[in-house]
Design an enzyme around this catalytic site. Structure first.
Site, PDB file in Angstrom:
ATOM      1  N   CYS A 152      -1.466  91.898  82.922  1.00  0.00           N
ATOM      2  CA  CYS A 152      -1.997  93.260  82.976  1.00  0.00           C
ATOM      3  C   CYS A 152      -1.095  94.118  83.838  1.00  0.00           C
ATOM      4  O   CYS A 152      -0.930  93.859  85.035  1.00  0.00           O
ATOM      5  CB  CYS A 152      -3.415  93.301  83.533  1.00  0.00           C
ATOM      6  SG  CYS A 152      -4.022  95.005  83.586  1.00  0.00           S
ATOM      7  N   THR A 190      -5.022  98.458  69.387  1.00  0.00           N
ATOM      8  CA  THR A 190      -5.117  99.915  69.314  1.00  0.00           C
ATOM      9  C   THR A 190      -5.695 100.416  67.981  1.00  0.00           C
ATOM     10  O   THR A 190      -6.416 101.417  67.955  1.00  0.00           O
ATOM     11  CB  THR A 190      -3.708 100.508  69.548  1.00  0.00           C
ATOM     12  OG1 THR A 190      -3.238  99.999  70.806  1.00  0.00           O
ATOM     13  CG2 THR A 190      -3.712 102.013  69.588  1.00  0.00           C
TER      14      THR A 190
HETATM   15  C1  FMN Z   1      -7.277 100.380  76.104  1.00  0.00           C
HETATM   16  C2  FMN Z   1      -6.685  98.995  76.191  1.00  0.00           C
HETATM   17  C3  FMN Z   1      -7.262  98.040  77.041  1.00  0.00           C
HETATM   18  C4  FMN Z   1      -6.728  96.759  77.132  1.00  0.00           C
HETATM   19  N1  FMN Z   1      -7.327  95.837  77.943  1.00  0.00           N
HETATM   20  C5  FMN Z   1      -6.845  94.566  77.991  1.00  0.00           C
HETATM   21  C6  FMN Z   1      -7.503  93.564  78.758  1.00  0.00           C
HETATM   22  O1  FMN Z   1      -8.550  93.782  79.374  1.00  0.00           O
HETATM   23  N2  FMN Z   1      -6.942  92.318  78.787  1.00  0.00           N
HETATM   24  C7  FMN Z   1      -5.798  92.015  78.094  1.00  0.00           C
HETATM   25  O2  FMN Z   1      -5.319  90.861  78.145  1.00  0.00           O
HETATM   26  N3  FMN Z   1      -5.176  92.936  77.327  1.00  0.00           N
HETATM   27  C8  FMN Z   1      -5.665  94.190  77.261  1.00  0.00           C
HETATM   28  N4  FMN Z   1      -5.049  95.124  76.458  1.00  0.00           N
HETATM   29  C9  FMN Z   1      -3.862  94.729  75.666  1.00  0.00           C
HETATM   30  C10 FMN Z   1      -4.242  94.364  74.215  1.00  0.00           C
HETATM   31  O3  FMN Z   1      -5.134  93.252  74.196  1.00  0.00           O
HETATM   32  C11 FMN Z   1      -2.982  94.049  73.365  1.00  0.00           C
HETATM   33  O4  FMN Z   1      -2.302  92.933  73.940  1.00  0.00           O
HETATM   34  C12 FMN Z   1      -2.008  95.208  73.285  1.00  0.00           C
HETATM   35  O5  FMN Z   1      -2.692  96.440  73.256  1.00  0.00           O
HETATM   36  C13 FMN Z   1      -1.078  95.119  72.087  1.00  0.00           C
HETATM   37  O6  FMN Z   1      -1.772  95.157  70.865  1.00  0.00           O
HETATM   38  P1  FMN Z   1      -1.972  96.546  70.013  1.00  0.00           P
HETATM   39  O7  FMN Z   1      -0.612  97.184  69.924  1.00  0.00           O
HETATM   40  O8  FMN Z   1      -2.522  96.090  68.680  1.00  0.00           O
HETATM   41  O9  FMN Z   1      -2.927  97.377  70.777  1.00  0.00           O
HETATM   42  C14 FMN Z   1      -5.574  96.422  76.368  1.00  0.00           C
HETATM   43  C15 FMN Z   1      -4.999  97.380  75.511  1.00  0.00           C
HETATM   44  C16 FMN Z   1      -5.542  98.662  75.399  1.00  0.00           C
HETATM   45  C17 FMN Z   1      -4.907  99.651  74.463  1.00  0.00           C
END
Ligand code: FMN
Length: 308
Positions: A131, A267
């Site tokens: 994170c 997302t």
């Molecule tokens: C608003 C938001 C909150 C997120 N919260 C977490 C989280 O609590 N724990 C975690 O491991 N990843 C978290 N992520 C990362 C996502 O799980 C993911 O790894 C990352 O967004 C890439 O995937 P995407 O491009 O499809 O969003 C978060 C991402 C977003 C956009």
């Protein structure tokens, strides 16, 4: 459609299909349950859980970017006891849960991992060592191979469920981190978390996000995710759950080619609340179009061809 076509078995997880929402982009599923039956999902990666309740960072904590978004939520969550209640609510659905565990010290991680392992519907733990939005802990565990190795080893001792380590793309060489967690005994890897980014306000000159920096996600990061999964697949033997910018069923196939055994959608859920179920419906047709009769056949396809 043959039901087995989408089936994937991973440590702790018998998935009816390889599609699941990514952590932090689906909360604990309550809002999405108003749109569709959560039992249709392969799995659900729930929002990060810490020992204590957290309110997260100050606002603003999200900003749009070309083909993506920046977020700096800061691990807002109701704490381990609150999340255990959410897991009870999720028991009504026939879906294995992947619990995303975060912390500031080894002991924090261990406490949460041990407690949450006891929930019957948790199939596996995803350890968030990536994170970018908290000052201590989080990403510091994901950028040092020795620390990641030790944490993995410790969590394997306390957790009764398989451990998937969530890798950060904010490193020079992701292969080193993948090897370290494999040596520590990880059962799998999930990747990628967000890339650290920043936007500035042209009037004030200050960062748009109150936290200063945030994590970049969405289609903009897909090529980075594909490259990293491709590298990690060649480096380790444990399975990978891939994520980063997935929008279409063709994107899912590209992740499978790179070496992911299943994928998570982040997302895109904010743009289309039906994103996961749409992909589950579309994937069989895309697999067929490219000559595959199952998900299993497509996993690591790019590596079977030789060359780069
Ligand atoms: C608003 C938001 C909150 C997120 N919260 C977490 C989280 O609590 N724990 C975690 O491991 N990843 C978290 N992520 C990362 C996502 O799980 C993911 O790894 C990352 O967004 C890439 O995937 P995407 O491009 O499809 O969003 C978060 C991402 C977003 C956009």
């Amino acid at each position: 459609m043959n039901k087995d076509m989408l089936q994937v078995n991973l440590p702790g997880l018998s998935l009816k299909n390889p599609i699941m929402p990514a952590s932090g982009c689906f909360g604990f599923g309550r809002e999405y349950a108003e749109y569709y039956d959560l039992s249709r999902l392969g799995s659900i990666m729930i929002k990060a859980v810490t020992k204590e309740k957290r309110r997260g960072n100050a606002m603003p904590r999200v900003a749009e970017t070309p083909s993506g978004m920046l977020n700096a939520i800061g691990l807002q969550n109701p704490g381990i006891e609150g999340v255990i209640e959410e897991l009870k609510w999720l028991e009504q659905f026939e879906v294995p849960i992947i619990a995303n565990v975060a912390g500031y010290t080894d002991d924090d991680y261990a406490y949460v991992a041990e407690r949450i392992s006891a929930s019957p519907n948790v199939g596996a733990l995803e350890i968030n060592i990536s994170c970018p939005n908290v000052k201590e802990g989080g990403i510091t565990f994901g950028q040092d191979p020795e620390i990641a190795y030790k944490l993995t080893k410790k969590l394997k001792e306390v957790s009764s469920k398989p451990i998937y380590m969530k890798l950060s793309p904010n490193v020079t060489d992701i292969k080193v981190m993948a090897k370290a967690v494999e040596e520590g005994g990880a059962d799998g890897i999930t990747m990628i978390n967000t890339l650290i980014g920043m936007r500035l306000d042209l009037k004030t000159g200050r960062p748009v996000l109150a936290n200063g920096t945030g994590g970049l996600s969405g289609p903009a990061i897909k090529p980075v995710a594909i490259r990293m999964i491709h590298e990690v697949y060649k480096t380790v033997k444990i399975p990978i759950i891939g994520m980063g910018g997935i929008k279409t069923a063709e994107d899912v196939l590209e992740f499978l080619y790179a070496g992911a055994s299943a994928v998570a959608i982040g997302t895109e859920n904010f743009i289309n609340p039906y994103a996961c179920v749409d992909l589950i419906e579309e994937l069989p047709e895309v697999l067929k179009r490219y000559g595959f009769s199952s998900v299993q056949e497509a996993i690591g396809f790019s590596h079977k061809l030789g060359g780069k």
